[in-house]
Design a protein around this motif. Structure first.
Motif, mmCIF file in Angstrom:
data_model
loop_
_atom_site.group_PDB
_atom_site.id
_atom_site.type_symbol
_atom_site.label_atom_id
_atom_site.label_comp_id
_atom_site.label_asym_id
_atom_site.label_seq_id
_atom_site.Cartn_x
_atom_site.Cartn_y
_atom_site.Cartn_z
ATOM 1 N N VAL A 6 2.066 9.248 -6.188
ATOM 2 C CA VAL A 6 2.425 10.648 -6.033
ATOM 3 C C VAL A 6 3.687 11.174 -7.028
ATOM 4 O O VAL A 6 3.561 12.082 -7.669
ATOM 5 C CB VAL A 6 2.961 10.838 -4.808
ATOM 6 N N ALA A 7 4.454 10.146 -7.187
ATOM 7 C CA ALA A 7 5.835 10.099 -8.419
ATOM 8 C C ALA A 7 5.234 10.369 -9.578
ATOM 9 O O ALA A 7 5.726 11.150 -10.284
ATOM 10 C CB ALA A 7 6.506 8.932 -8.096
ATOM 11 N N ILE A 34 0.847 -1.160 -0.086
ATOM 12 C CA ILE A 34 -0.021 -0.160 -0.063
ATOM 13 C C ILE A 34 0.899 1.424 0.000
ATOM 14 O O ILE A 34 0.576 2.070 -0.904
ATOM 15 C CB ILE A 34 -0.954 -0.035 1.015
ATOM 16 N N ILE A 35 1.697 1.336 0.930
ATOM 17 C CA ILE A 35 2.864 2.416 0.846
ATOM 18 C C ILE A 35 3.471 2.739 -0.531
ATOM 19 O O ILE A 35 3.630 3.735 -0.830
ATOM 20 C CB ILE A 35 3.736 2.335 2.259
ATOM 21 N N ALA A 36 4.153 1.573 -0.953
ATOM 22 C CA ALA A 36 4.912 1.642 -2.178
ATOM 23 C C ALA A 36 4.031 2.227 -3.283
ATOM 24 O O ALA A 36 4.287 3.030 -4.247
ATOM 25 C CB ALA A 36 5.600 0.275 -2.589
ATOM 26 N N ILE A 63 11.810 11.697 -8.512
ATOM 27 C CA ILE A 63 13.262 10.845 -8.394
ATOM 28 C C ILE A 63 13.033 10.289 -7.104
ATOM 29 O O ILE A 63 13.362 8.902 -6.891
ATOM 30 C CB ILE A 63 14.354 11.846 -8.355
ATOM 31 N N VAL A 64 12.766 10.914 -5.805
ATOM 32 C CA VAL A 64 12.890 10.478 -4.392
ATOM 33 C C VAL A 64 11.938 9.124 -4.196
ATOM 34 O O VAL A 64 12.330 8.210 -3.505
ATOM 35 C CB VAL A 64 12.944 11.378 -3.370
ATOM 36 N N LEU A 65 10.704 9.434 -4.659
ATOM 37 C CA LEU A 65 9.541 8.620 -4.012
ATOM 38 C C LEU A 65 9.782 7.228 -4.826
ATOM 39 O O LEU A 65 9.644 6.110 -3.887
ATOM 40 C CB LEU A 65 8.196 9.293 -4.334
ATOM 41 N N PRO A 66 10.123 6.948 -5.807
ATOM 42 C CA PRO A 66 10.398 5.454 -6.387
ATOM 43 C C PRO A 66 11.492 5.000 -5.688
ATOM 44 O O PRO A 66 11.440 3.651 -5.314
ATOM 45 C CB PRO A 66 10.739 5.721 -7.970
#
Lengths: 492, 102
Positions: B13-14, B5-7, B44-47
């Motif tokens: 969002v990304a 779920i978090i991923a 860039i950061v979220l993935p």
């Protein structure tokens, strides 16, 4: 030059996609449902809803071993499946040419549980890997379709290469109908590209030997896949009437677990005076079928067979990736959703093909045939799957050969859907074909839950979220989706 | 389950940020360009964060969940963007046509 390549790839994508897509929609739909084959089998044996999972006892196993031995001496190629978290029952099964069927036993005491005869979720597995068309031609067709999918994926990437990243999430339902369908097709194709490429590749590699003349009779390692000469109880080769008494199975199981690991043995196979305690597919990621063989006569250990080399290990990894029998429930749902989106994406591709050719060829026979086949696989197939579940609950449970009747119902409904699609496609209003089949699907899907409640014991109905409610709710959601599509088609 | 779920949320969002960086999307949405640095960072950061989370599972499951959650997050992000663009189309726009004054 590049545009020429794109145009050529467009032609390739269009034709390979359409011809392969007709098969691939069936393969993807069947494969998605086959991810829950055990759960569907459980749903289709509502008698099991009264039983709580209990641990396997040694007495029960020894008792079942004797029963399996009796069946083998009568000529059935029987084997035993041990309880797992997904299927907490003990089963003695044999392969009837399409599915593994047999009797269910209570793992606590080894007494039989009277369940209805059904092919269960294995019909979808068969549909997925061989279109219910046998291990040679069926596998060959799906194998060619898998290669077609790889071709369609590569040509699709070349066509949209310039805008893959910029248009990744673009969907314009307010644009023209063709544009909206194209957006949806590209969106699903790009987002699920890793899944589709992986499934097409692993599926093609698993059955690759079929494409070559030296294909064998082995069937990706599943037990008893050789077609018996007399599927319904014919004599199994090498089993005489005077088969030796079987040594107790429980000590063999304990010894095998000491070698392979606790709770890893899933199958007990019998062959030429030996008993093989075989590792369950769910026990590890790489599908290896490691096993420990024992003498049938005195239970002494004969050999430990494990994956011999890296080549076989890679094969096991590819099978593990494709079948994901090792995976947890959330992972299986991920695969299920991905498979369904794949099926929808391919259905969208078929519809786009029809949209493109309709203005010029709407009255030609071949176009109408193409539309008939498209309706039959996109809406007719889900209708047939639903009829299979309905037939399971409506046929009385002690009807002779009811498993075969359920499957016959599936194919009859699919054939009726094809005839209906042909009647509508060859008439002036082909859209009514899609619309009417969606309406019928919605009606039967939305009422599956009441049918389930009426045809099984409702004891403990409010106790939790079990496999029965999961199937009912999922089908209900599909029904809502079909109703929505039906309303949209009426509004157009 | 919670990792999936978090991923999926991170990926959604990304991917939304990625879409907002595309001029075509902004045109369809009918909104003015937004600051690009936070969107680039999200993209860039979220993935990478999602990948870090997926590494908490075993390797094979982690890889499959990372790709699978990206696919499903893409559906969510696309659905959200589609709703936004449909609303943008319904919004009254300024015109240079004279209006009748009562």
């Amino acid at each position: 030059m590049r545009d020429t390549l794109r145009i050529r790839m467009g032609w390739l994508h269009e034709w390979v996609g359409f011809i392969g897509g007709l098969i691939l929609v069936v393969v993807f739909t069947g494969g998605s449902l086959a991810l829950f084959d055990t759960e569907l089998t459980h749903w289709m044996q509502p008698e099991l809803s009264r039983y709580q999972p209990s641990p396997l006892s040694d007495d029960a196993l020894n008792r079942i071993g004797r029963l399996a031995q009796d069946l083998r001496s009568q000529g059935q190629n029987a084997f035993i499946t041990l309880p797992t978290p997904r299927d907490p029952m003990l089963r003695v099964q044999y392969f009837n040419g399409h599915a593994f069927i047999g009797t269910v036993y209570n793992p606590a005491d080894g007494f039989p549980i009277l369940t209805r005869e059904t092919g269960g979720g294995q019909l979808f597995f068969d549909l997925h890997h061989s279109l219910y068309y046998g291990p040679f031609w069926g596998n060959m067709l799906t194998e060619i379709a898998a290669i077609g999918l790889l071709v369609a994926v590569v040509s699709g990437i070349i066509i949209h290469f310039r805008s893959i990243l910029t248009d990744l999430l673009l969907f314009r339902p307010f644009a023209s109908k063709t544009r909206a369908w194209m957006d949806a097709h590209i969106l699903a194709g790009l987002l699920f590209l890793p899944f589709m490429a992986m499934m097409a590749y692993t599926g093609a590699v698993i059955h690759a030997p079929r494409l070559f003349p030296m294909f064998g009779m082995g069937h990706h390692g599943r037990p008893g896949h050789e077609r018996p000469a007399h599927p319904q109880g014919g004599r199994a080769p090498g089993n005489g009437q005077n088969a030796p008494a079987l040594a107790p199975l429980a000590p063999m199981l304990h010894k095998a677990e000491a070698v392979l690991g606790a709770d890893t043995v899933g199958l007990i196979l019998f062959e030429r005076g030996t008993v093989s305690m075989t590792k369950a597919d769910s026990a590890s990621f790489a599908l290896s079928r490691d096993h420990v063989t024992f003498s049938e006569k005195d239970g002494s250990q004969i050999a430990v067979v494990q994956i011999p080399d890296n080549l076989h290990r890679i094969g096991g990894v590819l099978r593990g990736l494709h079948f994901i029998r090792w995976a947890s429930l959330p992972m299986r749902w991920l695969y299920f959703i991905s498979g369904l989106v794949g099926s929808i994406m391919m259905s969208g591709g078929l519809i786009l093909f029809l949209m493109k050719h309709r203005p010029k060829k709407a009255r030609s026979f071949l176009f109408r045939l193409a539309e008939t086949l498209t309706i039959a696989v996109t809406t007719g197939l889900p209708l047939a799957c639903l009829s299979y579940l309905w037939a399971n609950r409506l046929f009385w449970s002690d009807l002779p050969a009811r498993g075969a009747l359920e499957i016959r119902t599936f194919f009859i409904v699919w054939a009726l859907a094809l005839i209906h699609a042909a009647l509508r496609s060859f008439s002036a209003k082909p859209r009514r074909g899609w619309n009417e089949q969606c309406a019928v699907f919605a009606a039967f899907a939305l009422t599956l839950f009441p049918l389930d409640l009426l045809t099984r014991s409702a004891n403990g109905f409010l106790n939790g979220f079990d496999v029965y409610k999961s199937v009912d709710l999922t089908v209900f959601c599909f029904g809502l989706a079909a109703l929505f599509i039906h309303r949209r088609l009426v509004a157009l | 389950m919670i990792i999936i779920i978090i991923a999926t949320s991170f990926w959604a969002v990304a991917l939304f940020a990625h879409a907002m960086l595309q001029p075509k999307f902004l045109r369809v949405q009918g909104i003015a360009p937004v600051p690009r640095l936070p969107l680039h960072l999200c993209r860039i950061v979220l993935p990478v964060l999602a990948a870090f989370l997926c590494c908490q599972l075993d390797l094979i499951s982690g890889v499959l969940v990372w790709f699978g959650s990206a696919s499903i997050a893409g559906l969510f992000a696309s659905a959200f963007l589609t709703i936004m663009s449909v609303r943008a189309m319904k919004r009254p726009t300024l015109t240079n046509q004279p209006t009748k004054i009562a």
